[in-house]
Enzyme design. Structure first.
Site, PDB file in Angstrom:
ATOM      1  N   MET A  26      45.979  37.244  42.707  1.00 47.58           N
ATOM      2  CA  MET A  26      45.681  38.700  42.275  1.00 47.58           C
ATOM      3  C   MET A  26      46.945  39.212  41.453  1.00 47.58           C
ATOM      4  SD  MET A  26      44.367  39.989  45.807  1.00 47.58           S
ATOM      5  CE  MET A  26      43.201  39.189  46.828  1.00 47.58           C
ATOM      6  N   MET A  58      30.595  37.207  45.357  1.00 47.20           N
ATOM      7  CA  MET A  58      31.641  37.868  46.116  1.00 47.20           C
ATOM      8  C   MET A  58      30.770  38.651  47.037  1.00 47.20           C
ATOM      9  SD  MET A  58      34.874  37.237  45.473  1.00 47.20           S
ATOM     10  CE  MET A  58      35.588  38.272  46.529  1.00 47.20           C
ATOM     11  N   ASP A  65      32.342  34.718  49.331  1.00 43.96           N
ATOM     12  CA  ASP A  65      33.781  34.962  49.727  1.00 43.96           C
ATOM     13  C   ASP A  65      33.708  36.297  49.899  1.00 43.96           C
ATOM     14  OD1 ASP A  65      36.549  35.126  49.748  1.00 43.96           O
ATOM     15  OD2 ASP A  65      36.853  34.882  47.720  1.00 43.96           O
ATOM     16  N   GLY A  66      34.462  36.650  51.442  1.00 42.65           N
ATOM     17  CA  GLY A  66      34.482  37.685  51.836  1.00 42.65           C
ATOM     18  C   GLY A  66      33.746  38.069  53.143  1.00 42.65           C
ATOM     19  N   GLY A  67      34.115  38.344  54.179  1.00 47.09           N
ATOM     20  CA  GLY A  67      33.557  38.541  55.337  1.00 47.09           C
ATOM     21  C   GLY A  67      32.837  37.646  56.092  1.00 47.09           C
ATOM     22  N   HIS A 110      41.370  27.503  49.471  1.00 43.95           N
ATOM     23  CA  HIS A 110      41.117  28.516  48.550  1.00 43.95           C
ATOM     24  C   HIS A 110      42.302  29.585  48.226  1.00 43.95           C
ATOM     25  CE1 HIS A 110      37.966  31.621  46.611  1.00 43.95           C
ATOM     26  NE2 HIS A 110      38.804  32.407  47.388  1.00 43.95           N
ATOM     27  N   HIS A 148      40.960  31.110  42.851  1.00 42.16           N
ATOM     28  CA  HIS A 148      40.002  32.026  42.657  1.00 42.16           C
ATOM     29  C   HIS A 148      40.802  33.022  41.911  1.00 42.16           C
ATOM     30  CE1 HIS A 148      37.822  35.754  44.653  1.00 42.16           C
ATOM     31  NE2 HIS A 148      37.550  35.647  43.191  1.00 42.16           N
ATOM     32  N   GLY A 200      39.573  40.538  55.468  1.00 41.27           N
ATOM     33  CA  GLY A 200      39.264  41.314  56.733  1.00 41.27           C
ATOM     34  C   GLY A 200      38.254  42.109  56.500  1.00 41.27           C
ATOM     35  N   ASP A 205      43.968  32.569  46.351  1.00 40.27           N
ATOM     36  CA  ASP A 205      43.428  34.036  45.886  1.00 40.27           C
ATOM     37  C   ASP A 205      44.772  34.355  44.856  1.00 40.27           C
ATOM     38  OD1 ASP A 205      40.625  34.672  46.685  1.00 40.27           O
ATOM     39  OD2 ASP A 205      42.041  34.669  48.725  1.00 40.27           O
ATOM     40  N   MET A 241      41.566  36.435  40.427  1.00 43.62           N
ATOM     41  CA  MET A 241      41.315  38.127  40.173  1.00 43.62           C
ATOM     42  C   MET A 241      42.392  38.653  39.549  1.00 43.62           C
ATOM     43  SD  MET A 241      40.265  38.294  44.386  1.00 43.62           S
ATOM     44  CE  MET A 241      41.060  36.926  44.796  1.00 43.62           C
ATOM     45  N   SER A 269      40.891  30.527  53.087  1.00 43.54           N
ATOM     46  CA  SER A 269      41.746  31.536  52.015  1.00 43.54           C
ATOM     47  C   SER A 269      42.827  31.486  52.618  1.00 43.54           C
ATOM     48  CB  SER A 269      40.924  32.661  51.706  1.00 43.54           C
ATOM     49  OG  SER A 269      41.900  33.561  51.190  1.00 43.54           O
TER      50      SER A 269
HETATM   51  C1  DX5 Z   1      39.281  38.727  48.876  1.00 37.89           C
HETATM   52  C2  DX5 Z   1      39.381  37.316  48.759  1.00 37.89           C
HETATM   53  C3  DX5 Z   1      39.242  36.448  49.834  1.00 37.89           C
HETATM   54  C4  DX5 Z   1      39.505  36.720  51.285  1.00 37.89           C
HETATM   55  C5  DX5 Z   1      38.532  36.600  52.164  1.00 37.89           C
HETATM   56  O1  DX5 Z   1      39.258  39.255  47.742  1.00 37.89           O
HETATM   57  O2  DX5 Z   1      38.736  36.868  47.482  1.00 37.89           O
HETATM   58  O3  DX5 Z   1      39.172  35.020  49.751  1.00 37.89           O
HETATM   59  O4  DX5 Z   1      40.943  36.200  51.324  1.00 37.89           O
HETATM   60  O5  DX5 Z   1      39.040  37.114  53.268  1.00 37.89           O
HETATM   61  P1  DX5 Z   1      38.048  37.196  54.633  1.00 37.89           P
HETATM   62  O6  DX5 Z   1      37.400  36.033  54.695  1.00 37.89           O
HETATM   63  O7  DX5 Z   1      39.128  37.643  55.697  1.00 37.89           O
HETATM   64  O8  DX5 Z   1      37.015  38.276  54.177  1.00 37.89           O
HETATM   65 ZN    ZN Z   2      38.961  34.384  47.187  1.00 33.28          ZN
END
Ligand code: DX5
Ligand code: ZN
Length: 223
Positions: free
Chosen positions: A35, A135, A173-175, A31, A64, A143, A33, A66, A8
């Site tokens: 937003m 998610m 996606d995430g963590g 990826h 992605h 992070g 994002d 959002m 990402s």
């Molecule tokens: C969060 C995003 C992710 C984000 C993931 O809303 O959709 O794509 O960049 O970041 P990490 O891998 O650091 O959790």
């Molecule tokens: Zn994402």
């Protein structure tokens, strides 16, 4: 089933996308994002930036979204030539109709669900989508720590996909990082977004290969 690693660029240096993209050129997809500071409390980039990324990327883009009012905006992203466009079910009046529209433009259509959104309502419609994004954190920021309870939804979706032999990618996606990716793969995810885990690594390409190998190990334990 082969694991895909989609770094990402939320964790990249926004002033140097060209070199940042090159530093992850062994990724499966990249990826992106998007937003809008409305659907999520953070703002990144919109259509003109994505169009430009499309021209310089070494790998297909995995967009992605959002954003709110996604029924109105998603087709514009598909029209950039993006390989894949994933929108949030929570932001769409009619996810199936929107997926059909995205597919008709020529992109893969993905639907994303937040940690609090049950997966059950989507299981009967999975054939309408090319990707289901579960998610594993609240969308908005990189992070964060993975929310364990979301993995039950990954397992439920995988059971349905296998039972019906559906051709759909199951993305998380995430963590996601080297400490948990193998276990998440064992739940049945095959497509992994990793932001900080890739961009913080001293050698990003080595880290991408490492994450992919761990995920493939997790997938092979499933049978
Ligand atoms: C969060 C995003 C992710 C984000 C993931 O809303 O959709 O794509 O960049 O970041 P990490 O891998 O650091 O959790
Ligand atoms: Zn994402």
């Amino acid at each position: 089933m082969n694991a895909r690693i989609n770094p990402s660029i939320l964790s990249a240096d926004f002033a140097n996308f060209q070199t940042e993209f090159e530093s992850i050129s062994n990724a499966d997809l990249i990826h992106v994002d998007v937003m809008d500071n409305h659907f999520v409390p953070n703002l990144t980039f919109g259509l003109p930036m994505v169009l430009r990324m499309q021209q310089i990327t070494p790998k297909p883009l995995d967009i992605h979204l959002m954003i709110s009012n996604v029924d109105q905006w998603a087709s514009g992203y598909a029209e950039t030539g993006a390989y894949s466009v994933t929108f949030h079910a929570e932001a769409s009046e009619n996810p199936v109709a929107l997926a059909r529209k995205i597919r008709s433009i020529g992109a893969r259509a993905g639907v994303a669900i937040k940690p609090g959104t049950p997966v059950d309502g989507f299981l009967d419609d999975l054939h309408e989508f090319d990707q289901l994004l579960v998610m594993t954190v609240e969308p908005g920021f990189g992070g964060q720590a993975l929310i364990e309870t979301t993995l039950d939804k990954v397992r439920a979706a995988r059971r349905k996909i296998d039972a019906e032999k559906l051709d759909i990618w199951l993305q998380v996606d995430g963590g996601i990082d080297e400490s948990n990716i193998e276990r998440v793969a064992e739940h049945g995810a095959d497509t992994f977004v990793a932001g900080s885990a890739v961009f913080k690594a001293s050698d990003r390409q080595v880290q991408i290969d490492h994450l992919r190998a761990l995920a493939n190990q997790g997938l092979s334990h499933r049978h």
